[in-house]
Design a protein around this motif. Sequence first.
Motif, PDB file in Angstrom:
ATOM      1  N   VAL A 123       8.110  37.689  18.994  1.00  0.00           N
ATOM      2  CA  VAL A 123       7.911  38.473  19.990  1.00  0.00           C
ATOM      3  C   VAL A 123       8.488  39.823  19.764  1.00  0.00           C
ATOM      4  O   VAL A 123       8.145  40.719  20.500  1.00  0.00           O
ATOM      5  N   CYS A 124       8.998  40.083  18.596  1.00  0.00           N
ATOM      6  CA  CYS A 124       9.405  41.280  18.178  1.00  0.00           C
ATOM      7  C   CYS A 124      10.092  41.250  16.744  1.00  0.00           C
ATOM      8  O   CYS A 124      10.239  40.174  16.185  1.00  0.00           O
ATOM      9  N   ILE A 125      10.624  42.273  16.384  1.00  0.00           N
ATOM     10  CA  ILE A 125      11.307  42.589  14.916  1.00  0.00           C
ATOM     11  C   ILE A 125      12.718  43.084  15.229  1.00  0.00           C
ATOM     12  O   ILE A 125      12.659  44.160  15.959  1.00  0.00           O
ATOM     13  N   VAL A 126      13.721  42.620  14.730  1.00  0.00           N
ATOM     14  CA  VAL A 126      15.082  43.314  14.693  1.00  0.00           C
ATOM     15  C   VAL A 126      15.399  43.647  13.263  1.00  0.00           C
ATOM     16  O   VAL A 126      15.222  42.768  12.296  1.00  0.00           O
ATOM     17  N   GLU A 127      15.385  45.003  12.971  1.00  0.00           N
ATOM     18  CA  GLU A 127      16.083  45.215  11.714  1.00  0.00           C
ATOM     19  C   GLU A 127      17.531  45.368  11.316  1.00  0.00           C
ATOM     20  O   GLU A 127      17.868  45.924  12.225  1.00  0.00           O
ATOM     21  N   ALA A 128      17.941  44.529  10.724  1.00  0.00           N
ATOM     22  CA  ALA A 128      19.277  44.715  10.334  1.00  0.00           C
ATOM     23  C   ALA A 128      19.568  45.051   8.714  1.00  0.00           C
ATOM     24  O   ALA A 128      18.918  44.230   7.964  1.00  0.00           O
ATOM     25  N   MET A 129      20.266  46.018   8.425  1.00  0.00           N
ATOM     26  CA  MET A 129      20.578  46.274   6.950  1.00  0.00           C
ATOM     27  C   MET A 129      19.068  46.316   5.991  1.00  0.00           C
ATOM     28  O   MET A 129      19.025  45.789   4.935  1.00  0.00           O
ATOM     29  N   LYS A 130      18.161  47.120   6.675  1.00  0.00           N
ATOM     30  CA  LYS A 130      17.082  47.197   6.149  1.00  0.00           C
ATOM     31  C   LYS A 130      16.208  46.096   5.754  1.00  0.00           C
ATOM     32  O   LYS A 130      15.120  45.866   4.940  1.00  0.00           O
ATOM     33  N   LEU A 131      16.561  44.853   6.452  1.00  0.00           N
ATOM     34  CA  LEU A 131      15.768  43.619   6.542  1.00  0.00           C
ATOM     35  C   LEU A 131      14.965  43.718   7.780  1.00  0.00           C
ATOM     36  O   LEU A 131      15.598  43.703   8.868  1.00  0.00           O
ATOM     37  N   PHE A 132      13.839  43.247   8.009  1.00  0.00           N
ATOM     38  CA  PHE A 132      13.036  42.950   9.143  1.00  0.00           C
ATOM     39  C   PHE A 132      13.191  41.649   9.529  1.00  0.00           C
ATOM     40  O   PHE A 132      12.210  40.880   8.783  1.00  0.00           O
ATOM     41  N   ASN A 133      13.473  41.215  10.411  1.00  0.00           N
ATOM     42  CA  ASN A 133      13.628  39.967  11.035  1.00  0.00           C
ATOM     43  C   ASN A 133      12.932  39.664  12.097  1.00  0.00           C
ATOM     44  O   ASN A 133      12.857  40.301  13.159  1.00  0.00           O
ATOM     45  N   GLU A 134      11.676  38.819  11.730  1.00  0.00           N
ATOM     46  CA  GLU A 134      10.766  38.461  12.958  1.00  0.00           C
ATOM     47  C   GLU A 134      11.591  37.260  13.961  1.00  0.00           C
ATOM     48  O   GLU A 134      12.251  36.447  13.476  1.00  0.00           O
ATOM     49  N   ILE A 135      11.415  37.795  15.332  1.00  0.00           N
ATOM     50  CA  ILE A 135      12.253  37.065  16.261  1.00  0.00           C
ATOM     51  C   ILE A 135      11.189  36.155  16.853  1.00  0.00           C
ATOM     52  O   ILE A 135      10.518  36.587  17.400  1.00  0.00           O
ATOM     53  N   GLU A 136      11.370  34.873  17.005  1.00  0.00           N
ATOM     54  CA  GLU A 136      10.450  33.914  17.864  1.00  0.00           C
ATOM     55  C   GLU A 136      10.967  33.542  19.189  1.00  0.00           C
ATOM     56  O   GLU A 136      12.295  33.601  19.401  1.00  0.00           O
ATOM     57  N   ALA A 137      10.104  33.390  20.156  1.00  0.00           N
ATOM     58  CA  ALA A 137      10.428  33.325  21.394  1.00  0.00           C
ATOM     59  C   ALA A 137      11.348  32.060  21.708  1.00  0.00           C
ATOM     60  O   ALA A 137      12.241  31.928  22.406  1.00  0.00           O
ATOM     61  N   GLU A 138      11.402  30.813  20.837  1.00  0.00           N
ATOM     62  CA  GLU A 138      11.924  29.557  21.001  1.00  0.00           C
ATOM     63  C   GLU A 138      11.794  29.301  22.612  1.00  0.00           C
ATOM     64  O   GLU A 138      12.738  28.185  22.649  1.00  0.00           O
ATOM     65  N   VAL A 139      11.136  29.411  23.304  1.00  0.00           N
ATOM     66  CA  VAL A 139      10.837  28.885  24.583  1.00  0.00           C
ATOM     67  C   VAL A 139       9.254  29.207  24.819  1.00  0.00           C
ATOM     68  O   VAL A 139       8.998  30.215  24.491  1.00  0.00           O
ATOM     69  N   SER A 140       8.544  28.442  25.542  1.00  0.00           N
ATOM     70  CA  SER A 140       7.201  28.369  26.178  1.00  0.00           C
ATOM     71  C   SER A 140       7.108  29.030  27.420  1.00  0.00           C
ATOM     72  O   SER A 140       7.980  28.627  28.377  1.00  0.00           O
ATOM     73  N   GLY A 141       6.500  30.133  27.763  1.00  0.00           N
ATOM     74  CA  GLY A 141       6.630  30.561  28.980  1.00  0.00           C
ATOM     75  C   GLY A 141       5.857  31.839  29.173  1.00  0.00           C
ATOM     76  O   GLY A 141       5.020  32.333  28.360  1.00  0.00           O
TER      77      GLY A 141
END
Length: 166
Positions: A123-141
């Motif tokens: 659903v998005c990316i959260v960058e922390a300390m120059k690392l780009f972390n893909e964030i999954e929904a973990e819920v259907s809807g």
Amino acid sequence: MLKVQEIREIIKLIDQSNIDEFSYESDGAKVKMKKHQGQVVTTPVQQGQPVQAEQPEPQSAPAAPAREQQVKETPEPKEEQQGSLDYDKEITSPMVGTYYASPSPDQEAYVKQGDQVKEESVVCIVEAMKLFNEIEAEVSGEIVEILVEDGELVEYGQPLFRVKSK
């Protein structure tokens, strides 16, 4: 200096333990974590400072499901929040960082309001300390509301999306 993975491991250990509050200070930098209603809430007291720490010894306690850390149950939407939005889940940020709605500035956002998502949908990316972390929904809807703007700084546990689950 603590790495993102080490911070995640510490959060998991605190979450699985009977410890309600954890503080660490080194070279003027402070890290403080508190459990809030069964979840670990991390509050960086001073950002930008390197923090060195040893991982705490794990204590035996029943492990909480990882999904509860990122998806919060919301029993009833509040009427005062932009009319009568119908949602029952929130996708929250699993870390402190910068929120990005798309994989790059020239591409479309991962999701828009009204889109259907599955548990494994990014659903998005959260960058922390120059690392780009893909964030999954973990819920259907259905995504009923996007709560942050592209490039906005987000905190651990901050709601990013509201979802009406299937």
